[in-house]
Scaffold this motif. Structure first.
Motif, PDB file in Angstrom:
ATOM      1  N   PHE A 115      -6.106   4.020  -9.780  1.00  0.00           N
ATOM      2  CA  PHE A 115      -5.194   3.021  -9.228  1.00  0.00           C
ATOM      3  C   PHE A 115      -4.247   3.725  -8.263  1.00  0.00           C
ATOM      4  O   PHE A 115      -3.604   4.716  -8.626  1.00  0.00           O
ATOM      5  N   VAL A 116      -4.188   3.220  -7.051  1.00  0.00           N
ATOM      6  CA  VAL A 116      -3.362   3.828  -6.006  1.00  0.00           C
ATOM      7  C   VAL A 116      -2.202   2.893  -5.677  1.00  0.00           C
ATOM      8  O   VAL A 116      -2.411   1.704  -5.427  1.00  0.00           O
ATOM      9  N   THR A 117      -1.005   3.443  -5.702  1.00  0.00           N
ATOM     10  CA  THR A 117       0.191   2.665  -5.355  1.00  0.00           C
ATOM     11  C   THR A 117       0.398   2.707  -3.856  1.00  0.00           C
ATOM     12  O   THR A 117       0.399   3.780  -3.249  1.00  0.00           O
ATOM     13  N   LEU A 118       0.543   1.530  -3.256  1.00  0.00           N
ATOM     14  CA  LEU A 118       0.762   1.411  -1.817  1.00  0.00           C
ATOM     15  C   LEU A 118       2.195   0.973  -1.549  1.00  0.00           C
ATOM     16  O   LEU A 118       2.746   0.138  -2.270  1.00  0.00           O
ATOM     17  N   HIS A 119       2.772   1.534  -0.493  1.00  0.00           N
ATOM     18  CA  HIS A 119       4.144   1.186  -0.103  1.00  0.00           C
ATOM     19  C   HIS A 119       4.177   0.968   1.410  1.00  0.00           C
ATOM     20  O   HIS A 119       3.612   1.767   2.154  1.00  0.00           O
ATOM     21  N   PRO A 120       4.826  -0.101   1.882  1.00  0.00           N
ATOM     22  CA  PRO A 120       4.855  -0.349   3.330  1.00  0.00           C
ATOM     23  C   PRO A 120       5.784   0.626   4.050  1.00  0.00           C
ATOM     24  O   PRO A 120       6.855   0.964   3.549  1.00  0.00           O
ATOM     25  N   ASP A 121       5.347   1.075   5.251  1.00  0.00           N
ATOM     26  CA  ASP A 121       6.207   1.934   6.051  1.00  0.00           C
ATOM     27  C   ASP A 121       7.076   1.074   6.972  1.00  0.00           C
ATOM     28  O   ASP A 121       7.115  -0.151   6.841  1.00  0.00           O
ATOM     29  N   ALA A 122       7.741   1.704   7.920  1.00  0.00           N
ATOM     30  CA  ALA A 122       8.657   0.983   8.807  1.00  0.00           C
ATOM     31  C   ALA A 122       7.934  -0.045   9.676  1.00  0.00           C
ATOM     32  O   ALA A 122       8.531  -1.024  10.124  1.00  0.00           O
TER      33      ALA A 122
ATOM     34  N   GLU B 213      -4.397   5.252 -14.858  1.00  0.00           N
ATOM     35  CA  GLU B 213      -4.030   3.984 -15.488  1.00  0.00           C
ATOM     36  C   GLU B 213      -3.251   3.137 -14.493  1.00  0.00           C
ATOM     37  O   GLU B 213      -2.568   3.666 -13.622  1.00  0.00           O
ATOM     38  N   GLN B 214      -3.357   1.822 -14.632  1.00  0.00           N
ATOM     39  CA  GLN B 214      -2.638   0.949 -13.701  1.00  0.00           C
ATOM     40  C   GLN B 214      -1.135   1.029 -13.958  1.00  0.00           C
ATOM     41  O   GLN B 214      -0.675   0.693 -15.052  1.00  0.00           O
ATOM     42  N   PRO B 215      -0.366   1.473 -12.962  1.00  0.00           N
ATOM     43  CA  PRO B 215       1.080   1.601 -13.161  1.00  0.00           C
ATOM     44  C   PRO B 215       1.798   0.282 -12.926  1.00  0.00           C
ATOM     45  O   PRO B 215       1.278  -0.618 -12.267  1.00  0.00           O
ATOM     46  N   ALA B 216       3.001   0.184 -13.471  1.00  0.00           N
ATOM     47  CA  ALA B 216       3.859  -0.967 -13.178  1.00  0.00           C
ATOM     48  C   ALA B 216       4.553  -0.688 -11.851  1.00  0.00           C
ATOM     49  O   ALA B 216       4.990   0.437 -11.592  1.00  0.00           O
ATOM     50  N   VAL B 217       4.626  -1.682 -10.983  1.00  0.00           N
ATOM     51  CA  VAL B 217       5.288  -1.505  -9.694  1.00  0.00           C
ATOM     52  C   VAL B 217       6.328  -2.603  -9.504  1.00  0.00           C
ATOM     53  O   VAL B 217       6.294  -3.635 -10.173  1.00  0.00           O
ATOM     54  N   SER B 218       7.229  -2.364  -8.587  1.00  0.00           N
ATOM     55  CA  SER B 218       8.266  -3.359  -8.301  1.00  0.00           C
ATOM     56  C   SER B 218       8.506  -3.400  -6.802  1.00  0.00           C
ATOM     57  O   SER B 218       8.004  -2.554  -6.054  1.00  0.00           O
ATOM     58  N   GLY B 219       9.269  -4.367  -6.375  1.00  0.00           N
ATOM     59  CA  GLY B 219       9.600  -4.505  -4.959  1.00  0.00           C
ATOM     60  C   GLY B 219       8.375  -4.807  -4.130  1.00  0.00           C
ATOM     61  O   GLY B 219       7.544  -5.636  -4.489  1.00  0.00           O
TER      62      GLY B 219
ATOM     63  N   ASP C 163       5.957  -2.675  -3.430  1.00  0.00           N
ATOM     64  CA  ASP C 163       4.806  -1.842  -3.776  1.00  0.00           C
ATOM     65  C   ASP C 163       3.667  -2.688  -4.341  1.00  0.00           C
ATOM     66  O   ASP C 163       3.895  -3.702  -5.004  1.00  0.00           O
ATOM     67  N   ILE C 164       2.441  -2.242  -4.071  1.00  0.00           N
ATOM     68  CA  ILE C 164       1.225  -2.922  -4.534  1.00  0.00           C
ATOM     69  C   ILE C 164       0.281  -1.864  -5.082  1.00  0.00           C
ATOM     70  O   ILE C 164       0.226  -0.746  -4.562  1.00  0.00           O
ATOM     71  N   VAL C 165      -0.469  -2.223  -6.109  1.00  0.00           N
ATOM     72  CA  VAL C 165      -1.464  -1.304  -6.672  1.00  0.00           C
ATOM     73  C   VAL C 165      -2.860  -1.804  -6.328  1.00  0.00           C
ATOM     74  O   VAL C 165      -3.177  -2.978  -6.517  1.00  0.00           O
ATOM     75  N   ILE C 166      -3.684  -0.891  -5.814  1.00  0.00           N
ATOM     76  CA  ILE C 166      -5.069  -1.216  -5.471  1.00  0.00           C
ATOM     77  C   ILE C 166      -5.996  -0.315  -6.278  1.00  0.00           C
ATOM     78  O   ILE C 166      -5.718   0.866  -6.465  1.00  0.00           O
TER      79      ILE C 166
END
Length: 200
Positions: A86-93, A105-111, A113-116
């Protein structure tokens, strides 16, 4: 058993075969349609792949910046080829999503962030630099991951535009579900949609 089937009149047999075929087609279409309808959209940067492999028939072969996930040299966790991750994705500028973490393992994310979800294609490789090229001098190691987004069907005869476009001008908008499943939703050139995947 053959005698029993032989006793069934032809018309009901044809109807049963047609219903079975329709059921199989729906079983392939419905899950993908659910991803496209309900998944959260992410913009992904395309990186160069071998030009000889870019266009195969009616499929465009795509590589992604998120396909290479950096790991610190002292990372304790190692991954094996074919392992589900599971890869956590975060948007850049620029609102393009970048890979910022990888986990078994699938992590919990907030804001934002998205997990793929994906699978490891190479457990240890050189990371990418800012231009998208491999650079072993960066002092870290990377894991190569495939997400099932690496090929995209294009209507017959319409792939030349993509084949001759610089990869730096290409982007993909993918839909990602809360479980991490993903599907390509649209293809962009210079930020403008050129192909939209129908939601069925």
């Amino acid at each position: 058993m053959d005698n029993l089937i032989g006793r069934v009149p032809p018309l009901p047999r044809y109807i049963l075969a047609a219903l079975l075929l329709c059921g199989l087609i729906l079983a392939m279409i419905v899950p993908r349609a659910a991803i496209l309808r309900n998944g959260k959209e992410v913009r992904l940067e395309v990186v160069p792949v071998d030009p000889r492999d870019l266009f195969r028939g009616d499929y465009v072969v795509l590589g992604y910046r998120i396909g290479t996930v950096d790991q610190p040299k002292d990372a304790e966790k190692s991954f094996r080829r074919g392992q589900k991750v599971f890869v956590t994705l975060h948007p850049d500028a620029n609102d393009k999503f970048r890979a910022v973490a990888i986990s078994a393992e699938q992590p919990a994310v907030s804001g934002s962030d998205i997990v793929i979800a994906g699978s490891v294609s190479s457990p240890s490789n050189c990371p990418l630099n800012e231009t998208g090229a491999r650079d072993c001098k960066l002092g870290s190691r990377a894991v190569d991951v495939r997400y099932g987004l690496e090929s995209y069907f294009v209507p017959q005869g319409e792939g030349k535009k993509i084949e001759t476009t610089e990869k730096s001008r290409l982007e993909v908008v993918a839909a990602v579900t809360p479980s991490g499943q993903a599907a390509i939703k649209r293809l962009l050139i210079d930020g403008k949609p050129v192909y939209d995947e129908p939601p069925y």
